[in-house]
Structure formats: structure tokens, C-alpha cells
Scaffold this active site. Sequence first.
Site, short mmCIF file in Angstrom:
data_model
loop_
_atom_site.label_atom_id
_atom_site.label_comp_id
_atom_site.label_asym_id
_atom_site.label_seq_id
_atom_site.Cartn_x
_atom_site.Cartn_y
_atom_site.Cartn_z
N GLY A 283 -10.24 13.31 0.18
CA GLY A 283 -9.99 13.15 -1.26
C GLY A 283 -11.07 12.30 -1.91
N GLY B 56 -25.45 10.39 -4.72
CA GLY B 56 -26.72 10.29 -4.01
C GLY B 56 -26.73 11.07 -2.71
N ASN C 186 -7.46 9.04 2.44
CA ASN C 186 -7.17 8.70 1.04
C ASN C 186 -6.52 9.85 0.29
OD1 ASN C 186 -7.90 7.43 -1.78
ND2 ASN C 186 -8.90 9.45 -1.74
N SER D 262 0.81 3.03 -0.65
CA SER D 262 1.16 2.82 -2.06
C SER D 262 2.25 1.77 -2.19
CB SER D 262 1.65 4.11 -2.70
OG SER D 262 2.11 3.85 -4.01
N TYR E 188 7.61 10.93 -2.65
CA TYR E 188 6.27 10.32 -2.61
C TYR E 188 6.33 8.94 -1.95
CZ TYR E 188 2.00 8.02 -4.22
OH TYR E 188 0.82 7.31 -4.27
N LYS F 214 4.72 7.65 1.71
CA LYS F 214 3.83 6.48 1.86
C LYS F 214 4.45 5.45 2.81
CE LYS F 214 0.36 7.61 -0.90
NZ LYS F 214 -0.96 7.93 -0.34
N ILE G 203 -3.43 1.69 -10.22
CA ILE G 203 -4.89 1.78 -10.32
C ILE G 203 -5.22 2.74 -11.47
CG2 ILE G 203 -7.04 2.37 -9.12
CD1 ILE G 203 -5.54 0.07 -7.76
N THR H 271 -0.29 -3.53 6.90
CA THR H 271 -0.32 -2.93 5.57
C THR H 271 -0.75 -4.02 4.60
OG1 THR H 271 1.38 -1.29 6.05
CG2 THR H 271 1.04 -1.86 3.74
P1 NDP Z 1 -6.81 11.17 -7.58
O1 NDP Z 1 -5.87 12.27 -7.95
O2 NDP Z 1 -7.99 10.91 -8.45
O3 NDP Z 1 -7.34 11.40 -6.09
C1 NDP Z 1 -6.66 12.13 -5.11
C2 NDP Z 1 -7.69 12.94 -4.33
O4 NDP Z 1 -7.05 13.56 -3.21
C3 NDP Z 1 -8.31 14.04 -5.17
O5 NDP Z 1 -9.72 13.99 -5.01
C4 NDP Z 1 -7.76 15.33 -4.58
O6 NDP Z 1 -8.74 16.35 -4.64
C5 NDP Z 1 -7.46 14.91 -3.14
N1 NDP Z 1 -6.38 15.67 -2.55
C6 NDP Z 1 -5.10 15.75 -2.98
N2 NDP Z 1 -4.40 16.58 -2.20
C7 NDP Z 1 -5.27 17.05 -1.27
C8 NDP Z 1 -5.17 17.96 -0.20
N3 NDP Z 1 -4.03 18.61 0.08
N4 NDP Z 1 -6.25 18.19 0.57
C9 NDP Z 1 -7.43 17.58 0.30
N5 NDP Z 1 -7.60 16.72 -0.70
C10 NDP Z 1 -6.52 16.46 -1.47
O7 NDP Z 1 -5.92 9.86 -7.48
P2 NDP Z 1 -6.19 8.43 -6.83
O8 NDP Z 1 -7.64 8.21 -6.61
O9 NDP Z 1 -5.44 7.48 -7.66
O10 NDP Z 1 -5.44 8.59 -5.44
C11 NDP Z 1 -6.03 8.29 -4.18
C12 NDP Z 1 -4.96 7.78 -3.23
O11 NDP Z 1 -4.43 6.55 -3.74
C13 NDP Z 1 -3.75 8.72 -3.08
O12 NDP Z 1 -3.35 8.75 -1.73
C14 NDP Z 1 -2.69 8.06 -3.95
O13 NDP Z 1 -1.39 8.38 -3.51
C15 NDP Z 1 -3.03 6.60 -3.73
N6 NDP Z 1 -2.50 5.67 -4.76
C16 NDP Z 1 -2.92 5.72 -6.07
C17 NDP Z 1 -2.41 4.82 -6.99
C18 NDP Z 1 -2.83 4.82 -8.44
O14 NDP Z 1 -2.21 4.06 -9.25
N7 NDP Z 1 -3.83 5.57 -8.87
C19 NDP Z 1 -1.42 3.80 -6.60
C20 NDP Z 1 -1.08 3.81 -5.21
C21 NDP Z 1 -1.61 4.72 -4.33
P3 NDP Z 1 -8.36 17.91 -4.80
O15 NDP Z 1 -7.27 18.00 -5.83
O16 NDP Z 1 -9.63 18.55 -5.24
O17 NDP Z 1 -7.93 18.37 -3.44
#
Ligand code: NDP
Length: 239
Positions: free
Chosen positions: A8, A46, A78, A133, A143, A147, A176, A228
Site C-alpha cells: 500500500g 525517485g 501497511n 490502528s 475493521y 486490526k 492521520i 504495539t
Molecule cells: P490510504 O487509503 O491512503 O492507503 C491505503 C493503501 O493501501 C492504498 O495505497 C491502497 O492502494 C492500499 N491497499 C488497500 N487495499 C489493498 C489491497 N487489497 N491490496 C494492496 N493494496 C491495498 O490510507 P492510509 O495511508 O491512511 O492507510 C494506511 C494504513 O494505515 C492502513 O492500514 C490503515 O488502516 C491504517 N490507519 C490509518 C489511519 C488514518 O487515520 N488515516 C488511522 C489508523 C490506521 P490501492 O487502493 O491502490 O490498492
Amino acid sequence: MRTVVVTGGGTGIGRSIADRFAAAGDEVIITGRRAAVLDQAARELGGAVRPIVLDGTDPIGTATVAASISKVDVLVNNAGGNTDFDRPAPQTLSELAQAWRRNLDSNLISAVLMTTAVLPHMEEGSTIVTIGSIAADKGAGSYGAAKAALASWNVDLARAVGQRGITANVVSPGYIADTEFFRDVLTTERRNSLIDAAMTKRAGTPEDIAGAVFFLASGSARQLTGQTIAVNGGEWPSR
Ligand code: NDP
């Protein structure tokens, strides 16, 4: 130069983690389902960032990708997010089962699959970090349950790899901002209340999480495993 895999890694927190390691001179592989998103991130971050299209819930695809990587020094599980945000609320038990499986697949199974697939390519001194999370503690349906399960699995994983000199930890973010996580479901009121709940009175940033992950992969954190680590501005304090 280390080889770092960030699932991700094309957006949000994962992209910031990729950026942090690439800036330190490491080779970084980012995965995700959208080729265009990954290609753009790799271009902008990069030359040392390599995109690989992979749905992390696919065991065959994960095995194929892992087999193509000869050595992994840092694995960051991630990929994920709350899959309920993309769908209407379930109306039947069958739909409920599907909804739960989507969140478990996306957040839990994807991390278990990638970790199992790349572990044979990890040597002493390697690091596994999984993004959990605050939802695991506060509760958030399937969800949050997914986690929470990651944190339990991580304890077992850390025990299994400890004698090989490999560490395994969960970094558990609070709210975040500036990622795709919330889609369009976050109202201004909810956003403000999340910020107010943090002792720091600000939203977390992807860079806050990247900093914690980078430290866990450093030589200063080799006795830190099976934990954690909450990065939530004090919204949910731990002992
Ligand atoms: P984003 O949605 O920006 O990032 C999630 C990434 O995961 C995307 O790039 C997505 O790409 C990829 N992804 C999702 N499902 C799949 C899959 N089945 N296979 C491959 N890639 C996948 O959100 P965040 O950056 O916020 O999230 C990142 C992590 O942080 C997650 O695990 C989220 O649960 C966790 N988190 C976020 C919080 C927040 O407040 N933002 C709080 C707590 C935890 P694509 O769709 O192209 O596959």
C-alpha cells in the site's frame, strides 16, 4: 543499501514510509492495486522506488511477487483500510459475512500472506512492521476487529522470528490526515472532535508514522519486538 517492501505504498502513510526509506538511500518496493497511482508515486519519490501491482488479498499473486524479491530487510505491512467505507451497510447475514471478510482480508490476511511469503528472504537484523490502528482499542466493527487481530498475530510472529534476530512490531496510528483512508465520510465535526481528543490537539501526519517505522527498522531498536506502539497524540494512552 537495504531492500524495503511497503505494501500500500502508493498513497498516504505507506507513501510517506517509502519516501523516508528512499531518502535514506534504501531500495524500496511499493505495492498496491492501482498501477497508475504506484507509477506516479515511484516517479515522484525517485529512482530507488519500484512499483509492483499486487492485490494483497491474493495468495498466488503474493507468492509470485515474494519469489521475485531475493532479499527483504524491512517489510512494512501497511496496505488496508476500512472497506466498509466503500459500500452500503449490509442488509442480510450473507452481506454481513461478506463485509466482515472484506475487512479481515484487506487488513489481516494480506499482512499474514506477505509476511509468510517473504520471511524466507529475511536474514538476521531484519524488521517487520505492521500498521495497526487505534480502532483496535476503541472498537470499529470488523475493521477494528481486524486490526486487533493483527496485534495478537504479531506477538506470535515476534516469538517465532526472535531467535533469528528479526523483530516484529505493530505501529498503531490515531487519526492521520491527508491520506485516502476516510474517502469522503469524514465530516468537519468528526474531524474536529478527533483532533480535540488528541493531547497534542492536532491531527497526526503520515510523517509521524514513517518516523516510528524508520526507528523500528534502525539499529537502535533491535531489542524492541512483540510490541504495539501507539502513535496517536495521546488520544488513547497506554501504560
Ligand atoms: P490510504 O487509503 O491512503 O492507503 C491505503 C493503501 O493501501 C492504498 O495505497 C491502497 O492502494 C492500499 N491497499 C488497500 N487495499 C489493498 C489491497 N487489497 N491490496 C494492496 N493494496 C491495498 O490510507 P492510509 O495511508 O491512511 O492507510 C494506511 C494504513 O494505515 C492502513 O492500514 C490503515 O488502516 C491504517 N490507519 C490509518 C489511519 C488514518 O487515520 N488515516 C488511522 C489508523 C490506521 P490501492 O487502493 O491502490 O490498492
